[in-house]
Design an enzyme around this catalytic site. Structure first.
Site, PDB file in Angstrom:
ATOM      1  N   GLU A  65      -4.328  11.665   7.027  1.00  0.00           N
ATOM      2  CA  GLU A  65      -3.267  10.680   6.870  1.00  0.00           C
ATOM      3  C   GLU A  65      -2.232  11.198   5.878  1.00  0.00           C
ATOM      4  O   GLU A  65      -2.531  12.046   5.032  1.00  0.00           O
ATOM      5  CB  GLU A  65      -3.816   9.334   6.394  1.00  0.00           C
ATOM      6  CG  GLU A  65      -4.614   8.594   7.442  1.00  0.00           C
ATOM      7  CD  GLU A  65      -4.805   7.125   7.115  1.00  0.00           C
ATOM      8  OE1 GLU A  65      -4.606   6.291   8.010  1.00  0.00           O
ATOM      9  OE2 GLU A  65      -5.167   6.802   5.958  1.00  0.00           O
ATOM     10  N   ARG A  98      -0.062   9.779  13.214  1.00  0.00           N
ATOM     11  CA  ARG A  98       0.832   8.901  12.454  1.00  0.00           C
ATOM     12  C   ARG A  98       1.385   9.568  11.188  1.00  0.00           C
ATOM     13  O   ARG A  98       1.081  10.692  10.864  1.00  0.00           O
ATOM     14  CB  ARG A  98       0.128   7.602  12.080  1.00  0.00           C
ATOM     15  CG  ARG A  98      -1.189   7.726  11.337  1.00  0.00           C
ATOM     16  CD  ARG A  98      -1.742   6.321  11.035  1.00  0.00           C
ATOM     17  NE  ARG A  98      -3.081   6.344  10.495  1.00  0.00           N
ATOM     18  CZ  ARG A  98      -4.191   6.251  11.228  1.00  0.00           C
ATOM     19  NH1 ARG A  98      -4.105   6.152  12.539  1.00  0.00           N
ATOM     20  NH2 ARG A  98      -5.380   6.256  10.657  1.00  0.00           N
ATOM     21  N   ASP A  99       2.225   8.800  10.512  1.00  0.00           N
ATOM     22  CA  ASP A  99       2.762   9.098   9.180  1.00  0.00           C
ATOM     23  C   ASP A  99       3.696  10.307   9.172  1.00  0.00           C
ATOM     24  O   ASP A  99       3.443  11.305   8.479  1.00  0.00           O
ATOM     25  CB  ASP A  99       1.629   9.310   8.171  1.00  0.00           C
ATOM     26  CG  ASP A  99       0.619   8.176   8.159  1.00  0.00           C
ATOM     27  OD1 ASP A  99       0.970   7.071   8.593  1.00  0.00           O
ATOM     28  OD2 ASP A  99      -0.517   8.399   7.721  1.00  0.00           O
ATOM     29  N   SER A 146       3.323   4.051   7.942  1.00  0.00           N
ATOM     30  CA  SER A 146       3.923   4.941   6.944  1.00  0.00           C
ATOM     31  C   SER A 146       4.830   6.012   7.535  1.00  0.00           C
ATOM     32  O   SER A 146       4.723   6.380   8.703  1.00  0.00           O
ATOM     33  CB  SER A 146       2.825   5.618   6.131  1.00  0.00           C
ATOM     34  OG  SER A 146       2.207   4.693   5.281  1.00  0.00           O
ATOM     35  N   ASN A 156       0.837  -1.201   0.000  1.00  0.00           N
ATOM     36  CA  ASN A 156       0.000   0.000   0.000  1.00  0.00           C
ATOM     37  C   ASN A 156       0.877   1.258   0.000  1.00  0.00           C
ATOM     38  O   ASN A 156       1.674   1.394  -0.932  1.00  0.00           O
ATOM     39  CB  ASN A 156      -1.093  -0.008   1.076  1.00  0.00           C
ATOM     40  CG  ASN A 156      -0.684  -0.435   2.445  1.00  0.00           C
ATOM     41  OD1 ASN A 156      -0.400  -1.601   2.683  1.00  0.00           O
ATOM     42  ND2 ASN A 156      -0.667   0.502   3.369  1.00  0.00           N
ATOM     43  N   ASP A 157       0.780   2.149   0.944  1.00  0.00           N
ATOM     44  CA  ASP A 157       1.370   3.492   0.839  1.00  0.00           C
ATOM     45  C   ASP A 157       2.833   3.494   0.389  1.00  0.00           C
ATOM     46  O   ASP A 157       3.657   2.767   0.948  1.00  0.00           O
ATOM     47  CB  ASP A 157       1.343   4.188   2.194  1.00  0.00           C
ATOM     48  CG  ASP A 157      -0.025   4.249   2.824  1.00  0.00           C
ATOM     49  OD1 ASP A 157      -0.942   3.582   2.335  1.00  0.00           O
ATOM     50  OD2 ASP A 157      -0.169   4.957   3.824  1.00  0.00           O
TER      51      ASP A 157
END
Length: 436
Positions: free
Chosen positions: A205, A152-153, A85, A24-25
Site C-alpha cells: 500500500e 491502488r494508491d 489514497s 487516516n492516510d
C-alpha cells in the site's frame, strides 16, 4: 468553523486532526500557490472507515492551518464506495490529484479476485482549493493480468521530461507488488515495470519513489509480514528500501504502535518531508478519542536525511517556533512538551499516569500502566545515546539518536506530564498551533 470543540480532552495542540469524524492516510502533499497543501483520507460523518473523502488543510508555515473543506467526494460511478489514497503533482500552473476510486459490488464476492473495482482517477484545480474534471485513467482491465483486484494508491512524480506513476498491488498468488508507469501528459500512461516481491507480504500500500542524496528510495506499506523479535511488531508495516527492494534492506519508518501510510514530498527549499498517519487499521488496541466523535491524527512533518545508509527523521525546523524556553528539569506537568536527555545510565520515563518507558544504551522497553487502550508491552534491542520526547495531549513521538529511530504512540493519560529518573534532562513547554 471547526465542528470539534477545543474542550475535547484528547485533541492535539499541534498535530493535525480531522475537522470531523475519521482521518487516516495523508494524501497529495505538495506546495502550490505559495502554500503547503495537506490532504488526507476522511470520513466526515463517522469515525468508521465506510465513507472515504479527501479532507484538506493548507498552511504557509506549519504553524497556522486552515481547513479548506472536502477536496474530493465519492460521487461518481467509478468512486462511489470511496475516494481512496493518492498523490498530487503540479503541471502548467494546475494542481492534479490522483487517487483510487473504489467500487464494491453487492453480492457473494471475496473482494480480492471478484466484486471490486479499483479505478485510478484524476481531478484538477487552478487554485488548489476547488477540484473539477474528474477522469478515469485506469480500470482493473488495464492492469497486468497477474494481479488481484487490489491495485491502488497512485503516487505520481516527475523525473527528467517524463512523469511516472507507481501503484501498490496484491498479486493473484498473494505477493506484494508495484506497478511503474510513464507518461508525457499525465493522462496516457505506459507500463514500465511490474514488480512482485517474494518475501515482503501479500500487499503493498501507499508506494512512492523519490531521490535522497542521489539514492533512489522506495517507500511502501507492506501487509502480511510476520513479526520478528526486533521489527514488524505492528499488524501492518511501513518502511523503505534504498536502491533495491528486498527484505534484507527494508527498514521500518517508525517502531511505534501508531504509524502507517506515510507520504513524502519535496518543498521549495529542497527538503524531503514525510508525514504519516498516527493510526493503524486492524490493530488489537483501540483509540479512545472515538468517544469524543473523532479518530486519528497525523504525525509531525519530518525532514529526511540519509546518513550511514539509513534515513534519519527530525521534526522540521518550523516546529521549533512552538517551543518555549528550555529549563533544566526532570519533571513537568502539562499536556504539550519536549523533553531531551542523553543516555548515560539506565533511565526511566513516566508519561502521565499511563506509560512507562525504560531506556539503557542497548534497549528501549515500553509498558502501559493504564489508558493504553490495550497497547502491549514492547522491547527493542537498539543502540541508544540520545532521546527527544515530543508529547502533544494524546500523541507522543520519540526521536532516538537524532532521528535514527522514531517511536510514535497514542497515549490517553488523565494526568499529563513527565517524570524522568536516571538522566539529567531539559524540558520545554510547546505552545499550540493555530487551526481555523
Amino acid at each position: 468553523m471547526f465542528i470539534l470543540s477545543s474542550l475535547k480532552k484528547f485533541l492535539p495542540g499541534f498535530h493535525l486532526y480531522p475537522n470531523s469524524g475519521r482521518l487516516n492516510d495523508p494524501n497529495g502533499l505538495c506546495y502550490f500557490n505559495n502554500e503547503f497543501h495537506i490532504f488526507y483520507q476522511n470520513n466526515p460523518h463517522s469515525t468508521l472507515k465506510r465513507e472515504c473523502y479527501w479532507g484538506h488543510y493548507s498552511t504557509k508555515d506549519f504553524i497556522h492551518y486552515k481547513f479548506q473543506g472536502l477536496a474530493i467526494s465519492p460521487n461518481s460511478k467509478r468512486d462511489q464506495d470511496g475516494a481512496y489514497s493518492g498523490s498530487a503533482i503540479i503541471c502548467k500552473n494546475k494542481l492534479y490529484l490522483f487517487y483510487t476510486g473504489s467500487v464494491k459490488h453487492k453480492g457473494n464476492y471475496d473482494y480480492v479476485l471478484t466484486g471490486r473495482e479499483s479505478n485510478t482517477m484524476r481531478v484538477e484545480s487552478k487554485d488548489g482549493i476547488h477540484f473539477t474534471n474528474k477522469k478515469v485513467i485506469f480500470t482493473n482491465k488495464d492492469y497486468p493480468s497477474n494481479l488481484s483486484l487490489h491495485v491502488r494508491d497512485p503516487y505520481v512524480f516527475k523525473e527528467g521530461q517524463n512523469f511516472y506513476m507507481v501503484l501498490g498491488a496484491r498479486s493473484k498468488d498473494n505477493h506484494g507488488s508495484y506497478l511503474l508507469y510513464s507518461s508525457k501528459d499525465l493522462e496516457h500512461f505506459k507500463l514500465v515495470k511490474n514488480y512482485k516481491s517474494k518475501d515482503l507480504g501479500y500487499m503493498f500500500e501507499c508506494p512512492s519513489i523519490f531521490i535522497l542524496s542521489q539514492n533512489k528510495i522506495y517507500s511502501f506499506s507492506p501487509q502480511g509480514i510476520k513479526t520478528e523479535s526486533n521489527r514488524f511488531k505492528n499488524i501492518f508495516s511501513s518502511g523503505y528500501a534504498i536502491n533495491k527492494i528486498s527484505k534484507s534492506n527494508y527498514i521500518e519508518w517508525d517502531l511505534g504502535y501508531d504509524f502507517y501510510a506515510p507520504q513524502v514530498f519535496v518543498d521549495p527549499k529542497g527538503r524531503r518531508i514525510l508525514i504519516g498517519w498516527a493510526g493503524l487499521e486492524g490493530a488489537s488496541y483501540s483509540y479512545l478519542e472515538e468517544k469524543e466523535g473523532w479518530k486519528h491524527c497525523l504525525t509531525l512533518p519530518r525532514e529526511l536525511k540519509l546518513k550511514n545508509n539509513k534515513i534519519y527523521q527530525q521534526p522540521i525546523k518550523e516546529i521549533t517556533n512552538l517551543y518555549q524556553k528550555f529549563k533544566n528539569a526532570n519533571s513537568y506537568k502539562g499536556k504539550r512538551f519536549l523533553a531531551k536527555f542523553n543516555i548515560t545510565k539506565d533511565t526511566q520515563v513516566i508519561l502521565g499516569n499511563s506509560l512507562v518507558i525504560k531506556f539503557n544504551k542497548n534497549r528501549m522497553a515500553t509498558h502501559f500502566k493504564c489508558n493504553g487502550a490495550n497497547r502491549p508491552d514492547r522491547k527493542y534491542n537498539i543502540k541508544i545515546n540520545k532521546v527527544d520526547i515530543i508529547f502533544d495531549t494524546s500523541i507522543c513521538e520519540i526521536y532516538l539518536n537524532n532521528g535514527e529511530y522514531v517511536f510514535t504512540t497514542r497515549i490517553y493519560s488523565s494526568n499529563p506530564g513527565v517524570v524522568i529518573k536516571g538522566s539529567k534532562s531539559k524540558i520545554a513547554e510547546i505552545k499550540p498551533a493555530s487551526f481555523k
